[in-house]
Write a protein that holds these residues in place. Sequence first.
Motif, PDB file in Angstrom:
ATOM      1  N   GLY A   1      -4.734  63.050  88.579  1.00  0.00           N
ATOM      2  CA  GLY A   1      -5.662  64.147  88.324  1.00  0.00           C
ATOM      3  C   GLY A   1      -5.801  64.426  86.840  1.00  0.00           C
ATOM      4  O   GLY A   1      -6.905  64.607  86.320  1.00  0.00           O
ATOM      5  N   LEU A   2      -4.677  64.419  86.138  1.00  0.00           N
ATOM      6  CA  LEU A   2      -4.690  64.674  84.696  1.00  0.00           C
ATOM      7  C   LEU A   2      -5.388  63.550  83.936  1.00  0.00           C
ATOM      8  O   LEU A   2      -6.028  63.779  82.912  1.00  0.00           O
ATOM      9  CB  LEU A   2      -3.257  64.847  84.186  1.00  0.00           C
ATOM     10  N   LYS A   3      -5.257  62.322  84.452  1.00  0.00           N
ATOM     11  CA  LYS A   3      -5.904  61.175  83.800  1.00  0.00           C
ATOM     12  C   LYS A   3      -7.408  61.143  84.048  1.00  0.00           C
ATOM     13  O   LYS A   3      -8.135  60.435  83.341  1.00  0.00           O
ATOM     14  CB  LYS A   3      -5.276  59.874  84.297  1.00  0.00           C
ATOM     15  N   ASN A   4      -7.878  61.890  85.063  1.00  0.00           N
ATOM     16  CA  ASN A   4      -9.298  61.863  85.421  1.00  0.00           C
ATOM     17  C   ASN A   4      -9.985  63.203  85.166  1.00  0.00           C
ATOM     18  O   ASN A   4     -10.947  63.549  85.864  1.00  0.00           O
ATOM     19  CB  ASN A   4      -9.458  61.484  86.903  1.00  0.00           C
ATOM     20  N   LEU A   5      -9.515  63.935  84.180  1.00  0.00           N
ATOM     21  CA  LEU A   5     -10.105  65.244  83.893  1.00  0.00           C
ATOM     22  C   LEU A   5     -11.580  65.143  83.517  1.00  0.00           C
ATOM     23  O   LEU A   5     -12.331  66.108  83.668  1.00  0.00           O
ATOM     24  CB  LEU A   5      -9.327  65.932  82.766  1.00  0.00           C
ATOM     25  N   GLY A   6     -11.992  63.980  83.028  1.00  0.00           N
ATOM     26  CA  GLY A   6     -13.404  63.788  82.688  1.00  0.00           C
ATOM     27  C   GLY A   6     -14.296  63.682  83.907  1.00  0.00           C
ATOM     28  O   GLY A   6     -15.522  63.790  83.803  1.00  0.00           O
TER      29      GLY A   6
ATOM     30  N   PRO B   1     -14.474  65.714  87.150  1.00  0.00           N
ATOM     31  CA  PRO B   1     -13.935  66.875  87.879  1.00  0.00           C
ATOM     32  C   PRO B   1     -13.711  66.641  89.368  1.00  0.00           C
ATOM     33  O   PRO B   1     -12.689  67.070  89.914  1.00  0.00           O
ATOM     34  CB  PRO B   1     -14.995  67.957  87.641  1.00  0.00           C
ATOM     35  N   ALA B   2     -14.655  65.983  90.043  1.00  0.00           N
ATOM     36  CA  ALA B   2     -14.512  65.760  91.485  1.00  0.00           C
ATOM     37  C   ALA B   2     -13.284  64.911  91.782  1.00  0.00           C
ATOM     38  O   ALA B   2     -12.511  65.205  92.702  1.00  0.00           O
ATOM     39  CB  ALA B   2     -15.769  65.099  92.043  1.00  0.00           C
ATOM     40  N   GLU B   3     -13.086  63.850  91.002  1.00  0.00           N
ATOM     41  CA  GLU B   3     -11.936  62.971  91.186  1.00  0.00           C
ATOM     42  C   GLU B   3     -10.642  63.709  90.869  1.00  0.00           C
ATOM     43  O   GLU B   3      -9.645  63.599  91.602  1.00  0.00           O
ATOM     44  CB  GLU B   3     -12.077  61.746  90.267  1.00  0.00           C
ATOM     45  N   ALA B   4     -10.654  64.462  89.767  1.00  0.00           N
ATOM     46  CA  ALA B   4      -9.455  65.193  89.355  1.00  0.00           C
ATOM     47  C   ALA B   4      -9.044  66.209  90.409  1.00  0.00           C
ATOM     48  O   ALA B   4      -7.869  66.277  90.799  1.00  0.00           O
ATOM     49  CB  ALA B   4      -9.703  65.889  88.018  1.00  0.00           C
ATOM     50  N   VAL B   5      -9.992  66.997  90.888  1.00  0.00           N
ATOM     51  CA  VAL B   5      -9.684  68.036  91.876  1.00  0.00           C
ATOM     52  C   VAL B   5      -9.173  67.421  93.174  1.00  0.00           C
ATOM     53  O   VAL B   5      -8.249  67.957  93.806  1.00  0.00           O
ATOM     54  CB  VAL B   5     -10.922  68.920  92.144  1.00  0.00           C
ATOM     55  N   ALA B   6      -9.752  66.289  93.572  1.00  0.00           N
ATOM     56  CA  ALA B   6      -9.297  65.622  94.800  1.00  0.00           C
ATOM     57  C   ALA B   6      -7.817  65.240  94.674  1.00  0.00           C
ATOM     58  O   ALA B   6      -7.037  65.422  95.619  1.00  0.00           O
ATOM     59  CB  ALA B   6     -10.142  64.377  95.064  1.00  0.00           C
ATOM     60  N   HIS B   7      -7.425  64.734  93.505  1.00  0.00           N
ATOM     61  CA  HIS B   7      -6.022  64.360  93.295  1.00  0.00           C
ATOM     62  C   HIS B   7      -5.124  65.595  93.222  1.00  0.00           C
ATOM     63  O   HIS B   7      -4.012  65.589  93.755  1.00  0.00           O
ATOM     64  CB  HIS B   7      -5.873  63.529  92.025  1.00  0.00           C
TER      65      HIS B   7
ATOM     66  N   ALA C   1       3.469  74.096  90.993  1.00  0.00           N
ATOM     67  CA  ALA C   1       2.840  75.080  90.103  1.00  0.00           C
ATOM     68  C   ALA C   1       1.857  74.408  89.158  1.00  0.00           C
ATOM     69  O   ALA C   1       0.749  74.921  88.924  1.00  0.00           O
ATOM     70  CB  ALA C   1       3.917  75.823  89.303  1.00  0.00           C
ATOM     71  N   GLN C   2       2.232  73.248  88.642  1.00  0.00           N
ATOM     72  CA  GLN C   2       1.341  72.512  87.736  1.00  0.00           C
ATOM     73  C   GLN C   2       0.040  72.116  88.438  1.00  0.00           C
ATOM     74  O   GLN C   2      -1.056  72.260  87.889  1.00  0.00           O
ATOM     75  CB  GLN C   2       2.044  71.243  87.234  1.00  0.00           C
ATOM     76  N   ALA C   3       0.169  71.612  89.670  1.00  0.00           N
ATOM     77  CA  ALA C   3      -1.012  71.194  90.428  1.00  0.00           C
ATOM     78  C   ALA C   3      -1.907  72.387  90.764  1.00  0.00           C
ATOM     79  O   ALA C   3      -3.136  72.304  90.675  1.00  0.00           O
ATOM     80  CB  ALA C   3      -0.583  70.469  91.701  1.00  0.00           C
ATOM     81  N   LEU C   4      -1.285  73.503  91.154  1.00  0.00           N
ATOM     82  CA  LEU C   4      -2.061  74.711  91.462  1.00  0.00           C
ATOM     83  C   LEU C   4      -2.766  75.242  90.220  1.00  0.00           C
ATOM     84  O   LEU C   4      -3.922  75.688  90.283  1.00  0.00           O
ATOM     85  CB  LEU C   4      -1.134  75.788  92.042  1.00  0.00           C
ATOM     86  N   LEU C   5      -2.075  75.187  89.080  1.00  0.00           N
ATOM     87  CA  LEU C   5      -2.662  75.661  87.833  1.00  0.00           C
ATOM     88  C   LEU C   5      -3.861  74.806  87.438  1.00  0.00           C
ATOM     89  O   LEU C   5      -4.906  75.332  87.029  1.00  0.00           O
ATOM     90  CB  LEU C   5      -1.618  75.644  86.716  1.00  0.00           C
ATOM     91  N   GLN C   6      -3.735  73.486  87.566  1.00  0.00           N
ATOM     92  CA  GLN C   6      -4.847  72.610  87.211  1.00  0.00           C
ATOM     93  C   GLN C   6      -6.043  72.855  88.120  1.00  0.00           C
ATOM     94  O   GLN C   6      -7.190  72.851  87.665  1.00  0.00           O
ATOM     95  CB  GLN C   6      -4.402  71.142  87.300  1.00  0.00           C
ATOM     96  N   SER C   7      -5.780  73.078  89.410  1.00  0.00           N
ATOM     97  CA  SER C   7      -6.874  73.395  90.338  1.00  0.00           C
ATOM     98  C   SER C   7      -7.541  74.708  89.950  1.00  0.00           C
ATOM     99  O   SER C   7      -8.768  74.858  90.041  1.00  0.00           O
ATOM    100  CB  SER C   7      -6.334  73.488  91.774  1.00  0.00           C
ATOM    101  N   GLU C   8      -6.722  75.665  89.502  1.00  0.00           N
ATOM    102  CA  GLU C   8      -7.232  76.978  89.078  1.00  0.00           C
ATOM    103  C   GLU C   8      -8.188  76.837  87.891  1.00  0.00           C
ATOM    104  O   GLU C   8      -9.147  77.597  87.757  1.00  0.00           O
ATOM    105  CB  GLU C   8      -6.050  77.872  88.721  1.00  0.00           C
ATOM    106  N   LEU C   9      -7.943  75.877  87.023  1.00  0.00           N
ATOM    107  CA  LEU C   9      -8.803  75.691  85.850  1.00  0.00           C
ATOM    108  C   LEU C   9     -10.211  75.259  86.256  1.00  0.00           C
ATOM    109  O   LEU C   9     -11.176  75.580  85.574  1.00  0.00           O
ATOM    110  CB  LEU C   9      -8.186  74.648  84.911  1.00  0.00           C
ATOM    111  N   PHE C  10     -10.321  74.532  87.366  1.00  0.00           N
ATOM    112  CA  PHE C  10     -11.629  74.082  87.845  1.00  0.00           C
ATOM    113  C   PHE C  10     -12.299  75.128  88.729  1.00  0.00           C
ATOM    114  O   PHE C  10     -13.514  75.274  88.723  1.00  0.00           O
ATOM    115  CB  PHE C  10     -11.487  72.768  88.626  1.00  0.00           C
TER     116      PHE C  10
END
Length: 207
Positions: free
Chosen positions: A71-76, A78-84, A110-119
């Motif tokens: 997910g972090l590697k695919n931040l560019g 968004p759909a792919e990142a959020v799926a991961h 917590a890290q995964a939830l936080l990244q999802s929260e950013l989107f």
Amino acid sequence: MTFLKRAGLLFLLAIIAALNVFVYWNSWFYDQAKKQNDDEKRIVYLERSNRFCPLNDLVFYELGKAHLDLGLKNLGDPAEAVAHFRKAVQSLERSIMINPSSPYAHFNLAQALLQSELFFPSNDSRFLEEYKKAVLLAGEDSQVYGEVGRLFLSRWQTLSDDDRRFALDLLKRIMAKKDHGQVMTLLGIWEMNVGDFSVMESILPAD
């Protein structure tokens, strides 16, 4: 020994043998996954491992970490990142269900939830609760302390009073270690996000 007893014993031995085979292949695929540097290949091995024994918390933990990294590697994208990130949350939640005392599973959740929260911003602060659980379970793990301390300080303005009290206690313990690099990092985050001198005075050691 009667025929029924002998048949029952053989049936029990067959079940034990089958379980041993499943556990063996679960462990074998898990070990192969740990040797992979590519996250996608690691996921393939881990998913195969789960087919044999979906009760190994370490397999779900590694699966969650692999999806989090992708997910972090695919931040560019968004759909792919959020799926991961969502798959990471699901896997880490399963890991915690099996072993609720793992600080690293709580931390990565917590890290995964936080990244999802950013989107998808929301009022759901569950990631903060997972960070707090990670700290409470981590003992004196300086890496977990440091990461969580920096995050709470960077989000100071949005924290509840309870979360601020938790953060102050954690930051005091970090500062007490007198790690120069850690102190300078926290000072920089405080300057950018807090700026309240009473906060810094309350966490600095007496000397």
